[in-house]
Design an enzyme around this catalytic site. Structure first.
Site, PDB file in Angstrom:
ATOM      1  N   ASP A 159       0.816  -1.215   0.000  1.00 52.46           N
ATOM      2  CA  ASP A 159       0.000   0.000   0.000  1.00 52.46           C
ATOM      3  C   ASP A 159       0.847   1.262   0.000  1.00 52.46           C
ATOM      4  O   ASP A 159       0.653   2.163  -0.831  1.00 52.46           O
ATOM      5  CB  ASP A 159      -0.941   0.002   1.204  1.00 52.46           C
ATOM      6  CG  ASP A 159      -2.045  -1.036   1.085  1.00 52.46           C
ATOM      7  OD1 ASP A 159      -1.957  -1.889   0.190  1.00 52.46           O
ATOM      8  OD2 ASP A 159      -2.982  -1.001   1.895  1.00 52.46           O
ATOM      9  N   ARG A 184      -0.694   6.241  17.400  1.00 49.13           N
ATOM     10  CA  ARG A 184      -0.880   7.243  16.344  1.00 49.13           C
ATOM     11  C   ARG A 184      -0.380   8.647  16.714  1.00 49.13           C
ATOM     12  O   ARG A 184       0.214   9.327  15.864  1.00 49.13           O
ATOM     13  CB  ARG A 184      -2.348   7.299  15.914  1.00 49.13           C
ATOM     14  CG  ARG A 184      -2.902   5.996  15.309  1.00 49.13           C
ATOM     15  CD  ARG A 184      -1.888   5.225  14.553  1.00 49.13           C
ATOM     16  NE  ARG A 184      -2.444   4.085  13.807  1.00 49.13           N
ATOM     17  CZ  ARG A 184      -1.722   3.051  13.452  1.00 49.13           C
ATOM     18  NH1 ARG A 184      -0.448   2.984  13.782  1.00 49.13           N
ATOM     19  NH2 ARG A 184      -2.260   2.062  12.761  1.00 49.13           N
ATOM     20  N   ASP A 215      -8.061   5.473  11.932  1.00 51.23           N
ATOM     21  CA  ASP A 215      -6.694   5.972  11.900  1.00 51.23           C
ATOM     22  C   ASP A 215      -6.545   7.262  11.111  1.00 51.23           C
ATOM     23  O   ASP A 215      -5.714   8.106  11.442  1.00 51.23           O
ATOM     24  CB  ASP A 215      -5.758   4.902  11.337  1.00 51.23           C
ATOM     25  CG  ASP A 215      -5.375   3.868  12.375  1.00 51.23           C
ATOM     26  OD1 ASP A 215      -5.556   4.152  13.582  1.00 51.23           O
ATOM     27  OD2 ASP A 215      -4.912   2.779  11.997  1.00 51.23           O
ATOM     28  N   SER A 237      -6.130  -7.941   7.752  1.00 48.12           N
ATOM     29  CA  SER A 237      -5.093  -6.914   7.868  1.00 48.12           C
ATOM     30  C   SER A 237      -4.635  -6.830   9.319  1.00 48.12           C
ATOM     31  O   SER A 237      -5.402  -7.103  10.247  1.00 48.12           O
ATOM     32  CB  SER A 237      -5.623  -5.544   7.411  1.00 48.12           C
ATOM     33  OG  SER A 237      -6.634  -5.094   8.291  1.00 48.12           O
TER      34      SER A 237
END
Length: 408
Positions: free
Chosen positions: A17, A99, A128, A182
């Site tokens: 990605d 994050r 996210d 994922s």
């Protein structure tokens, strides 16, 4: 026509990605790309990421691979655990807490290299994107944010692979088919979502688990460990002092061995939808039990109950990406103040997926537990039981008045 961008800092993992995103930024925006890869203890060898970025034309001085493990645990994980933060009663916020640190370092690099934009690989459906971008804007209100998944038309894995092949981006065999799920990992946890996990009625397949052994196959003999705390933070295991990241990694080892920290959860995302995920937080599950154990001795009832009232709000702020908000900082100040006397040792029993506090002790300077007061034996005058009568009558006064009114 895309906005004119000269240089962008991309949160880059080196996977399919973000490799596609790197080339897409170069071609779509015609800009220079700076890559940033954070080592948060995800357990992967990160140096190959450098070679992938170089192959994509990124200058050596614009490839950042930063070891942030100690900062992550010391300045983010530990403050969160002082609050005993749990989202929706179960989730230990392993993805959420990573994050803000990634956002902070990304903005710092943008300022270092003179970039006018930052980019991330989060999709337009998840939390996210919110967490990254709230962090960016809190730290640099004027930064330009590029979120390719909200802009491009590469909406399937086959389209991504087509783009990669057209631009000579290597695609490993395991990336050519649809990924079964994922994952996101750091030193605190591993999360797995999507595909085989999307039906909440179907049990999580064994192959999804990567951080914990099956509790049914865990050792038949319990293991006991002791964790020392100072002002709310864990500082040693079995008397051996450790740095924050080293200590958490050691607890992860214990958790893996004993199958501790698995969670199958359907949660409410900030963006509005429900999602099903499987989380493994082995060391964090042990740490939370231990921290609550030492607070039982050292935290006053009023402070403890207030903390428990504030905790869901604190956890929600973290989940929603509001680490840098004034309300989180206000709550953190109150929580940290409560931890000044949270010092002592907790003994835990680890056995087949469970962690239980079986002992706790604190120095007299911090201990609020008194055997002299609580004993069922002769307390030598430490507590006058006759005082309880007046206490009860005063607390019963309003109830008695209500009762008389009802009787009338």
């Amino acid at each position: 026509m895309p906005e004119q961008i000269k240089r962008v800092v991309l949160a880059y993992s080196g996977g399919l990605d973000t490799s596609v995103i790197l080339k897409w930024l170069q071609t779509e925006y015609g800009c220079e790309v700076v890559t940033f890869t954070a080592d948060l203890g995800q357990g992967e060898e990160l140096e190959p990421v450098r070679g992938k970025a170089q192959m994509a034309g990124v200058k050596d001085e614009h490839i950042f691979i930063d070891d942030l493990r100690e900062e992550f645990v010391r300045d983010y994980v530990f403050p969160m655990f002082r609050a005993n933060a749990v989202y929706e009663g179960q989730y230990l916020l392993g993805t959420s807490i990573a994050r803000p640190l990634i956002s902070k370092r990304q903005i710092e690099i943008a300022h270092e290299v003179g970039a006018d934009a930052v980019a991330h690989g989060a999709t337009g459906k998840g939390n996210d994107q919110v967490r990254f971008e709230l962090g960016y804007y809190a730290l640099d209100p004027d930064i330009k944010v590029i979120a390719p998944w909200r802009e491009w038309d590469l909406t399937s894995r086959s389209r991504l692979i087509e783009f990669a092949e057209a631009h000579q981006i290597p695609v490993t065999k395991d990336k050519r088919g649809e990924a079964p799920f994922s994952t996101d990992a750091n030193l605190l946890h591993t999360s797995s979502e999507g595909k085989v996990l999307e039906d909440p009625w179907v049990e999580t397949p064994d192959y999804v688990y990567s951080r914990t052994g099956n509790p049914e196959d865990a050792p038949d003999t319990p293991e006991y460990i002791e964790i020392d705390f100072e002002t709310g933070d864990a500082v040693a295991i079995d008397g051996t002092a450790m740095s924050p990241a080293t200590l958490l990694a050691r607890l992860n080892d214990y958790g893996r061995t004993h199958g501790i920290g698995r969670l199958d959860l359907v949660e409410n995302r900030f963006v509005g939808m429900k999602s099903r995920g499987m989380y493994e937080t082995p060391g964090g599950t042990i740490l939370l039990a231990a921290h609550r154990g030492i607070e039982q001795l050292t935290l006053d009832r009023g402070a403890a109950h207030l903390k428990d009232e504030l905790m869901p709000r604190y956890a929600e702020l973290l989940y929603n990406g509001l680490w840098f908000s004034p309300e989180r900082e206000m709550l953190q100040a109150a929580i940290d103040h409560s931890q000044q006397g949270v010092t002592g040792t907790v003994r835990l029993k680890l056995y087949k997926g469970s962690v239980n506090v079986v002992g706790r002790k604190a120095d007299v300077a911090y201990n609020l537990y008194s055997e002299d007061v609580v004993t069922f034996e002769d307390d030598a005058g430490a507590y006058d039981q006759r005082d309880a009568e007046g206490f009860i009558k005063l607390n019963a006064l309003r109830l008695r008045l209500l009762g008389r009114r009802k009787r009338r």
